[in-house]
Scaffold this active site. Structure first.
Site, PDB file in Angstrom:
ATOM      1  N   HIS A 161       2.243  -6.446   8.982  1.00 55.25           N
ATOM      2  CA  HIS A 161       1.771  -5.095   8.144  1.00 55.25           C
ATOM      3  C   HIS A 161       3.411  -4.443   8.512  1.00 55.25           C
ATOM      4  O   HIS A 161       3.686  -4.027   9.739  1.00 55.25           O
ATOM      5  CB  HIS A 161       0.918  -4.273   8.971  1.00 55.25           C
ATOM      6  CG  HIS A 161       0.475  -3.128   8.566  1.00 55.25           C
ATOM      7  ND1 HIS A 161       0.415  -2.082   9.496  1.00 55.25           N
ATOM      8  CD2 HIS A 161       0.249  -2.676   7.297  1.00 55.25           C
ATOM      9  CE1 HIS A 161       0.029  -1.071   8.744  1.00 55.25           C
ATOM     10  NE2 HIS A 161      -0.232  -1.293   7.551  1.00 55.25           N
ATOM     11  N   ARG A 212      -1.468 -11.167   9.366  1.00 54.08           N
ATOM     12  CA  ARG A 212      -1.011 -10.316   8.252  1.00 54.08           C
ATOM     13  C   ARG A 212       0.127  -9.506   8.925  1.00 54.08           C
ATOM     14  O   ARG A 212      -0.071  -8.793   9.888  1.00 54.08           O
ATOM     15  CB  ARG A 212      -2.044  -9.329   7.722  1.00 54.08           C
ATOM     16  CG  ARG A 212      -1.425  -8.720   6.836  1.00 54.08           C
ATOM     17  CD  ARG A 212      -2.617  -7.613   6.308  1.00 54.08           C
ATOM     18  NE  ARG A 212      -3.348  -6.642   7.494  1.00 54.08           N
ATOM     19  CZ  ARG A 212      -3.398  -5.475   7.273  1.00 54.08           C
ATOM     20  NH1 ARG A 212      -2.760  -4.734   6.316  1.00 54.08           N
ATOM     21  NH2 ARG A 212      -4.139  -4.609   8.257  1.00 54.08           N
ATOM     22  N   GLU A 221      -4.233   7.134  -1.866  1.00 52.45           N
ATOM     23  CA  GLU A 221      -3.425   5.768  -1.476  1.00 52.45           C
ATOM     24  C   GLU A 221      -3.890   4.825  -2.567  1.00 52.45           C
ATOM     25  O   GLU A 221      -5.071   4.556  -2.743  1.00 52.45           O
ATOM     26  CB  GLU A 221      -3.602   5.491  -0.203  1.00 52.45           C
ATOM     27  CG  GLU A 221      -3.206   3.994   0.280  1.00 52.45           C
ATOM     28  CD  GLU A 221      -2.912   3.673   1.781  1.00 52.45           C
ATOM     29  OE1 GLU A 221      -2.763   4.753   2.487  1.00 52.45           O
ATOM     30  OE2 GLU A 221      -2.695   2.506   2.104  1.00 52.45           O
ATOM     31  N   TYR A 272      -8.042   5.083  -2.583  1.00 55.58           N
ATOM     32  CA  TYR A 272      -8.925   5.891  -1.573  1.00 55.58           C
ATOM     33  C   TYR A 272      -8.069   7.018  -1.056  1.00 55.58           C
ATOM     34  O   TYR A 272      -7.081   7.308  -1.294  1.00 55.58           O
ATOM     35  CB  TYR A 272      -9.488   4.920  -0.383  1.00 55.58           C
ATOM     36  CG  TYR A 272      -8.200   4.242   0.303  1.00 55.58           C
ATOM     37  CD1 TYR A 272      -7.538   3.479  -0.325  1.00 55.58           C
ATOM     38  CD2 TYR A 272      -8.348   4.627   1.881  1.00 55.58           C
ATOM     39  CE1 TYR A 272      -6.607   2.729   0.566  1.00 55.58           C
ATOM     40  CE2 TYR A 272      -7.400   3.954   2.671  1.00 55.58           C
ATOM     41  CZ  TYR A 272      -6.465   3.139   2.250  1.00 55.58           C
ATOM     42  OH  TYR A 272      -5.619   2.427   2.767  1.00 55.58           O
ATOM     43  N   GLU A 329       0.997  -1.118  -0.075  1.00 54.67           N
ATOM     44  CA  GLU A 329       0.073  -0.065  -0.049  1.00 54.67           C
ATOM     45  C   GLU A 329       0.984   1.467   0.010  1.00 54.67           C
ATOM     46  O   GLU A 329       1.787   1.350   0.943  1.00 54.67           O
ATOM     47  CB  GLU A 329      -1.078   0.300   1.192  1.00 54.67           C
ATOM     48  CG  GLU A 329      -0.614  -0.694   2.427  1.00 54.67           C
ATOM     49  CD  GLU A 329      -1.477  -0.657   3.700  1.00 54.67           C
ATOM     50  OE1 GLU A 329      -2.095   0.141   4.013  1.00 54.67           O
ATOM     51  OE2 GLU A 329      -1.407  -1.836   4.421  1.00 54.67           O
ATOM     52  N   ASP A 335      -6.412   8.426   2.269  1.00 54.65           N
ATOM     53  CA  ASP A 335      -5.796   8.136   3.548  1.00 54.65           C
ATOM     54  C   ASP A 335      -5.361   9.468   3.928  1.00 54.65           C
ATOM     55  O   ASP A 335      -4.543   9.716   3.716  1.00 54.65           O
ATOM     56  CB  ASP A 335      -5.101   6.914   3.583  1.00 54.65           C
ATOM     57  CG  ASP A 335      -4.858   6.360   4.973  1.00 54.65           C
ATOM     58  OD1 ASP A 335      -5.783   6.814   5.789  1.00 54.65           O
ATOM     59  OD2 ASP A 335      -4.103   5.483   4.929  1.00 54.65           O
ATOM     60  N   HIS A 388       3.584   0.606   2.711  1.00 55.33           N
ATOM     61  CA  HIS A 388       3.557  -0.567   3.809  1.00 55.33           C
ATOM     62  C   HIS A 388       3.408  -1.806   2.957  1.00 55.33           C
ATOM     63  O   HIS A 388       2.680  -1.777   1.897  1.00 55.33           O
ATOM     64  CB  HIS A 388       2.374  -0.517   4.700  1.00 55.33           C
ATOM     65  CG  HIS A 388       2.412   0.821   5.388  1.00 55.33           C
ATOM     66  ND1 HIS A 388       1.062   1.281   6.214  1.00 55.33           N
ATOM     67  CD2 HIS A 388       3.139   1.761   5.765  1.00 55.33           C
ATOM     68  CE1 HIS A 388       1.505   2.454   6.922  1.00 55.33           C
ATOM     69  NE2 HIS A 388       2.708   2.817   6.467  1.00 55.33           N
TER      70      HIS A 388
END
Lengths: 64, 495
Positions: free
Chosen positions: B237, B235, B91, B84, B10, B86, B148
């Protein structure tokens, strides 16, 4: 495209990827130097006109 | 237990210009322009979002949990990605991918999505308001925004094992994957005031482990929001990393990290190099040492440079690959390409940086900076050098410096264009992207692990997609093709 053709296509693409990355030789290093010299010659045409103002005005909010 | 290393990236893009110089408005224009152009204006479903869940199990409320902003522009693309706003940035969250090379392709597709969105938006704006997007991570004024990575991990792995396993890699991998920057910008960074740093992000890290992403950023982020079956998966991150313009850097960053995570699942943290005694200082001190000679004290009493850490990690990964082939990461060919490039880039940054200037972003950027300094006699912090730093990441083809330094490209423009429109075939992103393509009018909401359909009558129908490895082309293509309407599709799936 059949599954077989697709796999074949992926294999060919992968092979060409490898070739592209692996060609590390002096010709490449000369080319990179040449690219850099060209870029430095033209830098004033590429950079924003007033570097000081441009840099000062680039303000972001923190994210994430 | 080892699980397939499903992964994605991301990226929050830097944004300049726009009406009233309002970055939230500008970001909304970018996202909405693309959504309208592509007809994929589908709401994001926040029901299953819980970014304040903490992997450590016990929540530590000394820091604020991230805030989810539900009112901002938000859409799902036909390639399965999410686009979107962010905070104050547009992002792009790539779709879930099955291998590092695939995830790299979908990251590059994200640049193309942003470029198209920017061009469409600018057509309708007064020239004085034109917007520019930058794929970077800081503004030089002390503000940072993230790139990320996300990796699927087995739930069996204890979180303290994850921390011990990943810290050596996360503090040192910047010497290969750092994007470079001129000067410093945080209070601590300015005290040292280096002329150049290897990483954009390093000086923003303040903790070893934590839940935060915007303040007191931790090297290991504990957000425990698997977007999948929480009994089986975690997950990971990863918030410590720079946005790369070099495709090879993105590929090897994802590849090396996936391999080490797979090894961690197989053998635990005990086989990994010892942690540095002071991880935060280590990240920062490695970032300002372009000579790569700075060594730090580790918990085993030895001193290691960033290069030493990476060398040890490469050897561990190599022996793991020799023994197992690492099938959870990628095919044999792809894994061997990761290993070969990782080795070459690692040796290159130390022994002959010019040899990897076509793959390592900070080396490519530093060459421009040093070339300019030499040619025009500029001082270390000249505005021109800072402008170079920014424009290295400029998405506009005529203004981007990274497009002019001969970086190796891994994909043809046809492949990128294909990935802008079509999802990967290898994960549930296939089903999501196909549904967005086929039934845009009937999807009322979507998120990573479900889709919600409105059939026009009866209750809304939610289709859960808790397993990232189901919903692939192999499993759903026939079903989608045989059932052209949503109602037929749902009936077939339930039947």
């Amino acid at each position: 495209m059949s599954e077989q053709e697709r796999i074949q296509k992926q294999k060919t693409e992968r092979a060409s990827t490898e070739q592209a990355v692996v060609n590390v030789d002096t010709a490449k290093s000369d080319q990179l130097k040449h690219d850099l010299d060209d870029l430095l010659d033209e830098i004033d045409e590429v950079l924003e006109e007033n570097a000081e103002e441009f840099v000062r005005n680039y303000v972001q909010k923190g994210g994430e | 237990m080892q699980v397939p290393k499903v992964l994605g990236i991301e990226t929050e893009y830097g944004i300049a210009g726009g009406p009233e110089k309002d970055p939230i408005l500008a970001s909304s224009i970018i996202v909405n322009a693309y959504a309208l152009e592509g007809r994929t204006r589908i709401n994001w479903d926040f029901d299953s979002e819980s970014p304040s869940s903490d992997s450590r199990g016990v929540l530590n409320f000394t820091s604020f949990a991230p805030i989810v902003e539900t009112h901002l522009a938000n859409t799902v693309l036909t390639n399965g990605a999410r686009l979107y706003v962010d905070h104050a940035h547009p992002e792009y969250s790539s779709p879930e991918c099955r291998t590092p090379l695939e995830a790299t392709l979908f990251d590059v597709a994200g640049e193309e999505v942003m470029l198209r969105a920017m061009n469409v938006s600018n057509q309708s704006l007064d020239p004085s308001m034109r917007m520019t997007l930058y794929k970077n991570n800081c503004d030089g004024k002390g503000n940072s925004y993230g790139t990320h990575e996300n990796y699927l991990l087995s739930r069996d792995l204890e979180f303290k094992e994850v921390v011990a396993g990943v810290v050596p890699h996360f503090v040192s991998r910047q010497i290969i994957f750092g994007a470079g920057k001129v000067g410093a910008e945080t209070e601590d960074g300015l005290e040292v005031n280096p002329a150049f740093q290897i990483s954009q992000r390093a000086e923003f890290f303040e903790e070893v482990v934590g839940l935060e992403t915007t303040l007191k950023r931790p090297i290991v982020n504990t957000r425990d929001e698997p977007h999948s079956d929480a009994e089986r998966y975690r997950r990971l991150h990863v918030i410590i990393g720079d946005a790369n313009m070099s495709q090879v850097a993105t590929f090897v960053k994802l590849g090396s990290t996936s391999l080490l995570l797979s090894l961690l699942e197989a053998e635990g943290a005990r086989v990994f190099p010892s942690m540095p005694v002071h991880p935060v200082q280590t990240v920062r001190s490695f970032a300002i040492d372009t000579s790569l000679s700075h060594a730090v004290l580790c918990e085993d009493g030895k001193k290691r440079t960033a290069w030493d850490f990476q060398d040890e990690l490469w050897n561990l990964a190599n022996s793991f690959v020799q023994r197992t082939g690492a099938p959870d990461v990628a095919s044999e060919d792809e894994v061997s390409l990761i290993m070969k490039q990782w080795r070459e880039m690692l040796d290159g940054v130390r022994d002959n940086p010019a040899s990897v200037a076509d793959r390592v972003d900070w080396v490519a950027k530093l060459r421009i900076i040093e070339g300019l300094k030499e040619r025009y006699g500029l001082h270390d912090y000249d505005a021109k050098l800072r402008a170079v730093d920014l424009q290295y990441h400029d998405l506009r083809k005529d203004k981007s410096l990274s497009k002019r330094v001969g970086l190796v490209e891994l994909f043809t423009s046809e492949q990128v264009s294909e990935a802008v429109h079509n999802p990967p075939r290898t994960t549930r992103a296939y089903f999501r992207g196909q549904c967005v393509t086929r039934y845009p009018e009937q999807i009322v909401a979507a998120n990573w692990d479900s889709l919600v359909f409105d059939l026009g009558e009866g209750p809304l129908q939610r289709v859960p997609m808790l397993d990232p490895l189901r919903g692939t082309a192999e499993l759903t293509q026939d079903l989608l093709e045989k059932n052209p309407s949503v109602s037929a599709l749902l009936k077939a799936m339930n039947g």
